[in-house]
Design a protein around this motif. Structure first.
Motif, mmCIF file in Angstrom:
data_model
loop_
_atom_site.group_PDB
_atom_site.id
_atom_site.type_symbol
_atom_site.label_atom_id
_atom_site.label_comp_id
_atom_site.label_asym_id
_atom_site.label_seq_id
_atom_site.Cartn_x
_atom_site.Cartn_y
_atom_site.Cartn_z
ATOM 1 N N PRO A 203 4.350 -0.784 9.372
ATOM 2 C CA PRO A 203 4.269 -1.506 10.653
ATOM 3 C C PRO A 203 2.860 -2.025 10.952
ATOM 4 N N PHE A 204 1.829 -1.260 10.582
ATOM 5 C CA PHE A 204 0.455 -1.729 10.797
ATOM 6 C C PHE A 204 0.183 -3.022 10.022
ATOM 7 N N HIS A 205 0.758 -3.143 8.844
ATOM 8 C CA HIS A 205 0.581 -4.354 8.029
ATOM 9 C C HIS A 205 1.166 -5.562 8.770
ATOM 10 N N THR A 206 2.353 -5.389 9.341
ATOM 11 C CA THR A 206 3.006 -6.459 10.098
ATOM 12 C C THR A 206 2.162 -6.844 11.321
ATOM 13 N N LEU A 207 1.703 -5.835 12.067
ATOM 14 C CA LEU A 207 0.900 -6.096 13.265
ATOM 15 C C LEU A 207 -0.427 -6.771 12.912
ATOM 16 N N PHE A 208 -1.059 -6.299 11.855
ATOM 17 C CA PHE A 208 -2.356 -6.847 11.446
ATOM 18 C C PHE A 208 -2.224 -8.333 11.094
ATOM 19 N N HIS A 209 -1.193 -8.670 10.326
ATOM 20 C CA HIS A 209 -1.028 -10.056 9.886
ATOM 21 C C HIS A 209 -0.479 -10.956 10.994
ATOM 22 N N ALA A 210 0.014 -10.338 12.066
ATOM 23 C CA ALA A 210 0.428 -11.122 13.243
ATOM 24 C C ALA A 210 -0.725 -11.266 14.236
ATOM 25 N N GLY A 211 -1.903 -10.720 13.877
ATOM 26 C CA GLY A 211 -3.072 -10.799 14.754
ATOM 27 C C GLY A 211 -3.027 -9.838 15.922
ATOM 28 N N LYS A 212 -2.161 -8.817 15.857
ATOM 29 C CA LYS A 212 -2.000 -7.879 16.975
ATOM 30 C C LYS A 212 -2.720 -6.543 16.753
ATOM 31 N N LEU A 213 -3.416 -6.443 15.634
ATOM 32 C CA LEU A 213 -4.147 -5.221 15.324
ATOM 33 C C LEU A 213 -5.494 -5.633 14.746
ATOM 34 N N LYS A 214 -6.553 -5.402 15.513
ATOM 35 C CA LYS A 214 -7.892 -5.839 15.088
ATOM 36 C C LYS A 214 -8.608 -4.694 14.386
ATOM 37 N N MET A 215 -8.947 -4.903 13.129
ATOM 38 C CA MET A 215 -9.615 -3.886 12.331
ATOM 39 C C MET A 215 -11.106 -4.177 12.229
ATOM 40 N N PRO A 216 -11.941 -3.144 12.041
ATOM 41 C CA PRO A 216 -13.369 -3.380 11.805
ATOM 42 C C PRO A 216 -13.562 -4.265 10.573
ATOM 43 N N ASP A 217 -14.561 -5.159 10.614
ATOM 44 C CA ASP A 217 -14.796 -6.006 9.439
ATOM 45 C C ASP A 217 -15.424 -5.166 8.326
ATOM 46 N N GLN A 218 -15.591 -5.783 7.145
ATOM 47 C CA GLN A 218 -16.038 -5.052 5.958
ATOM 48 C C GLN A 218 -17.413 -4.414 6.173
ATOM 49 N N ASP A 219 -18.330 -5.134 6.812
ATOM 50 C CA ASP A 219 -19.679 -4.591 7.024
ATOM 51 C C ASP A 219 -19.658 -3.386 7.955
ATOM 52 N N LEU A 220 -18.857 -3.463 9.025
ATOM 53 C CA LEU A 220 -18.755 -2.333 9.941
ATOM 54 C C LEU A 220 -18.066 -1.162 9.244
ATOM 55 N N GLY A 221 -17.050 -1.465 8.426
ATOM 56 C CA GLY A 221 -16.390 -0.414 7.646
ATOM 57 C C GLY A 221 -17.384 0.321 6.756
ATOM 58 N N ALA A 222 -18.311 -0.423 6.146
ATOM 59 C CA ALA A 222 -19.342 0.190 5.300
ATOM 60 C C ALA A 222 -20.267 1.073 6.135
ATOM 61 N N GLU A 223 -20.568 0.637 7.352
ATOM 62 C CA GLU A 223 -21.421 1.450 8.237
ATOM 63 C C GLU A 223 -20.723 2.756 8.623
ATOM 64 N N PHE A 224 -19.412 2.680 8.876
ATOM 65 C CA PHE A 224 -18.644 3.900 9.157
ATOM 66 C C PHE A 224 -18.746 4.868 7.974
ATOM 67 N N TYR A 225 -18.603 4.331 6.770
ATOM 68 C CA TYR A 225 -18.656 5.167 5.563
ATOM 69 C C TYR A 225 -20.035 5.811 5.424
ATOM 70 N N GLU A 226 -21.089 5.021 5.581
ATOM 71 C CA GLU A 226 -22.459 5.527 5.467
ATOM 72 C C GLU A 226 -22.718 6.636 6.487
ATOM 73 N N LEU A 227 -22.299 6.391 7.721
ATOM 74 C CA LEU A 227 -22.487 7.385 8.783
ATOM 75 C C LEU A 227 -21.762 8.684 8.436
ATOM 76 N N THR A 228 -20.544 8.543 7.926
ATOM 77 C CA THR A 228 -19.735 9.709 7.554
ATOM 78 C C THR A 228 -20.452 10.543 6.496
ATOM 79 N N GLN A 229 -21.021 9.877 5.484
ATOM 80 C CA GLN A 229 -21.721 10.596 4.419
ATOM 81 C C GLN A 229 -22.953 11.314 4.966
#
Length: 384
Positions: A203-229
């Motif tokens: 369902p998240f795939h459907t919502l994401f491609h319909a523009g109804k689920l906004k995900m962090p962009d790739q750079d922010l995703g990398a920052e989340f990963y760095e912070l986690t480490q």
């Protein structure tokens, strides 16, 4: 290639859930009528017998009851499955027996029953400590229930892990740091921390491609990963694998069997396995649909839909793909034994020069933190 290299484990797949999470692409199924657990337990026994005949003389280092939601099983069902395993193989004296549980299905009495059956490690699917995010993720528990479940698990089992998902829609780095620090304070010695990914067919795939689920962009995703480490390492729970963190010595032994490219039997609907039979490494997979799996096992003693020998190239590729997820890296000599060839020294040198891979002692390499971001590309380069 020695069959004992990398270890030997048993994976049991319990495919049933109380509800299907919108991000999940695992083989899990909701049933509105009670599951005939005794009938399924008998089928697990039969399929275990089939694999025991193929893996005689092996010693089990780990058992993992995954799903689905294994904590929907009655303790008697777990006891019957674990007894079937110990009746068919010799068990390592320090065998790790893990069970996945959802906080919403945690009952102290049931947990005591699992412990009595032999479970000595539990993995809780907490996913978030924020109520609004738990609702977004389709979870049936709230944060208070999760904290209570963690306390119950810590009081019942020698070892505990729990999962969290980060880089969620609308999540901030500051919010995640606060939540992660709370998780570390609650944790015993192991955390699994996964970046939310959009999987096809969910369902998240459907919502994401319909523009109804906004995900962090790739750079922010990398920052989340760095912070986690950084946060986990500072707290004494460094990453030993891309998404898994533990105090030294508290790593999940079963998952290490996968990542060290050991052998593991996969039993239950949709379970996968890798087993060495003679000189061949076999890839196995079983029927995914639970009731069809059940009927096939009752008719034939197993429900295998795949049972194929892996080529040298396939074994080499899998060894790289699994082993380079680990911070301990891989042994290049072992790769050569699987693949019957060496890694191209020029390609390896280029990856080292670009900071994607590093040498750690003689004949060992590992991905760097930068390499983890593009691990699939690193593996493809080394395998070429």
């Amino acid at each position: 290639m020695g069959a004992a290299e990398g270890g030997f484990g048993i994976y049991i797949h319990w495919p049933f859930c109380a509800a299907k999470c919108p991000y999940c692409d695992f083989n899990s199924h909701v049933r509105h009528q009670p599951v005939d657990q005794a009938r399924f337990a008998a089928a697990f026994e039969r399929e275990l017998s089939h694999f025991a005949d193929l893996t005689k003389g092996r010693t089990v280092q780990s058992v993992f009851l995954g799903g689905g939601t294994p904590s929907l099983m009655e303790p008697a069902t777990v006891d019957r499955i674990l007894k079937a395993i110990s009746d068919r193989w010799s068990m390592d004296e320090n065998v790790e027996i893990s069970l996945e549980a959802n906080p919403s299905s945690v009952e102290a009495e049931r947990f005591r029953g699992y412990r009595a059956a032999g479970v000595n490690r539990v993995s809780l699917g907490v996913q978030s400590l924020i109520d609004t995010d738990l609702r977004l993720l389709g979870r049936l528990h709230d944060a208070r229930t999760a904290r209570t479940a963690i306390e119950t698990a810590r009081a019942t089992f020698p070892r505990l892990s729990f999962d969290l998902i980060y880089a969620r829609p609308g999540q901030t780095l500051a919010g995640w740091e606060q939540e992660l620090n709370e998780a570390i304070a609650l944790a015993a010695d192991h955390l699994s921390l996964y970046q939310l990914t959009i999987e096809e067919g969910t369902p998240f795939h459907t919502l994401f491609h319909a523009g109804k689920l906004k995900m962090p962009d790739q750079d922010l995703g990398a920052e989340f990963y760095e912070l986690t480490q950084d946060v986990t390492a500072a707290a004494g729970l460094p990453a030993y694998e891309v998404s898994n963190h533990a105090r030294p010595g508290a790593e999940c032994r079963h998952n290490l069997v996968y990542w060290r490219y050991g052998d593991y039997v996969g039993v239950g609907p949709g379970a996968h396995g890798r087993i060495t039979v003679g000189v061949s490494k076999l890839a196995t997979a079983t029927e995914r649909h639970p009731e069809t799996w059940l009927e096939n096992v009752e008719s034939h003693g197993h429900a295998l839909i795949e049972n194929a020998g892996l080529s040298e190239e396939e074994q080499g590729d899998e060894f790289l793909l699994m082993g380079l997820r680990l911070t301990e890296g891989i042994d290049l000599k072992r790769y050569e034994r699987y693949a019957s060839r060496s890694i191209d020294p020029l390609r390896l040198a280029a990856l080292i020069e670009h900071g994607m891979v590093e040498e750690i002692g003689e004949n060992r390499i590992r991905a760097t933190r930068e390499g983890f971001f593009v691990l699939d590309a690193v593996v493809a380069d080394l395998a070429a």
